[in-house]
Design an enzyme around this catalytic site. Structure first.
Site, mmCIF file in Angstrom:
data_model
loop_
_atom_site.group_PDB
_atom_site.id
_atom_site.type_symbol
_atom_site.label_atom_id
_atom_site.label_comp_id
_atom_site.label_asym_id
_atom_site.label_seq_id
_atom_site.Cartn_x
_atom_site.Cartn_y
_atom_site.Cartn_z
ATOM 1 C CE1 TYR A 1 -4.475 -2.026 5.181
ATOM 2 C CE2 TYR A 1 -3.444 0.096 4.680
ATOM 3 C CZ TYR A 1 -4.066 -1.072 4.259
ATOM 4 O OH TYR A 1 -4.266 -1.291 2.915
ATOM 5 C CB SER B 1 -0.888 -0.011 1.251
ATOM 6 O OG SER B 1 -1.553 1.221 1.422
#
Length: 349
Positions: A235, A222
């Protein structure tokens, strides 16, 4: 962006170095246990004579410059897309979002798509959508956090579909709230799905890829794996971990004495994609950094896989800005740039 490859001129130099190390390190040290007299590396690992050092340095500089020039060339002249017609492509998290869109696109390219999701209903919908477009698809329900279940899945797929050529570790979740408000259960589940599942699938399918010297592993990191983002502390940690896993795997394969030149790795770093995970995106410059639709993201990812790109961001224009420029300036300077752009996600349940 450049393709993952290991030019043949690496081979002799790497093998000679490896043999030198293996021949000089005590067996107990090689196994990770200290010898009785300590685990000190012997100076016999390398020939450090002045002449040999000069030769090794010149050879290394030649390799470095070759790879830099090759990367520049491939930036302007990308490799031709490979043909995946008839290839077995396994994708996790195909029940919705980017997983579904990638599955549909690979199906249209003639691949045998193995759809894997924990949700049988949505996974079957994706499976049927591929079939409706005259594609070839197979559906399996699997909890990717369960290593035993992943190993069983691998055996079933081998028997019922064939050896897997490409795996796309796409499944993931994204709790979005301040770290002090995230529960242990949320964090552990996210780490199991986002991080550990990557390792389970690598362990399940990489051996056959090495045996055939053919395969491709795709991992979803990401933009949160390239820079810290508020409300996404665990995350971000999971996505940094994915990048670390893929980089370390590349190094490990490169040092393997077997020929692994036919195995490619691709790490994908999406920006905010409209998959339903990012419910409250915050973007100051909408035209430049707008939320990416799943269809556009899937197009970019599939193209990167077909061209054996090592690492890519979605959208691609953010790659060099976040991969390199962000790391070249002091943290406070990077934070000031982040404040100016004011792009991120607000907390939500």
């Amino acid at each position: 962006m450049h393709a993952h490859a290991k030019p043949s001129l690496h081979g002799n130099y790497r093998s000679s170095i490896r043999k030198g190390v293996e021949g000089s390190v005590p067996a107990s040290c090689a196994r990770g246990r200290p010898a009785a007299s300590g685990c000190e590396l012997s100076e016999m690992e390398h020939d450090n004579s002045p002449l040999q050092l000069v030769r090794d340095l010149l050879w290394t500089l030649l390799l470095v410059n070759y790879e830099i020039l090759r990367a520049i060339f491939r930036f302007f002249v990308p490799v031709e897309p490979k043909d995946v017609n008839g290839e077995v492509i396994l994708i996790t998290g195909t029940g919705h979002g980017m997983g579904r869109e990638m599955a549909l696109r690979f199906g249209r390219l003639g691949a045998k798509v193995v759809c894997v999701d924990v949700n049988p209903k949505s996974n079957e919908e994706t499976h049927n959508m591929i079939l409706s477009h005259k594609g070839k698809a197979y559906k399996y329900v699997c909890d990717v956090t369960d290593r035993a279940a992943v190993m069983q899945l691998a055996e079933r797929v081998r028997k019922e579909v064939g050896e897997v050529d490409i795996i796309v570790n796409n499944a993931g979740i994204m709790p979005c709230k301040p770290v002090l408000q995230q529960t242990e259960k949320e964090i552990r589940l996210m780490m199991d799905i986002n991080v550990n599942a990557n390792i389970w699938f690598i362990q399940a399918f990489l051996p056959a890829m090495i045996e055939r010297n053919h395969g491709h592993i795709v991992a979803m990191s990401s933009m949160a794996g390239l820079m810290g983002i508020r409300n996404l502390v665990p995350y971000c940690g999971s996505k940094y971990a994915v990048r670390g896993i893929m980089e370390a795997l590349a190094v490990e394969l490169r040092g393997d004495p077997r020929d692994t030149s036919g195995i490619n790795l691709t790490t994908v770093c999406p920006y905010m994609v409209n998959t339903g995970l990012c419910k409250r995106p915050r973007v100051r410059f909408q035209k430049i950094m707008s939320v990416v639709e799943t269809e556009e993201a899937a197009d970019i990812i599939v193209d990167a896989v077909l061209r054996n790109v090592i690492e890519i961001t979605v959208p691609t224009r953010l790659h060099y800005m976040n991969r390199y420029v962000y790391r070249m300036v002091p943290f406070q300077a990077a934070a000031a740039l982040n404040d100016f752009c004011d792009a991120g996600v607000d907390a939500h349940d």
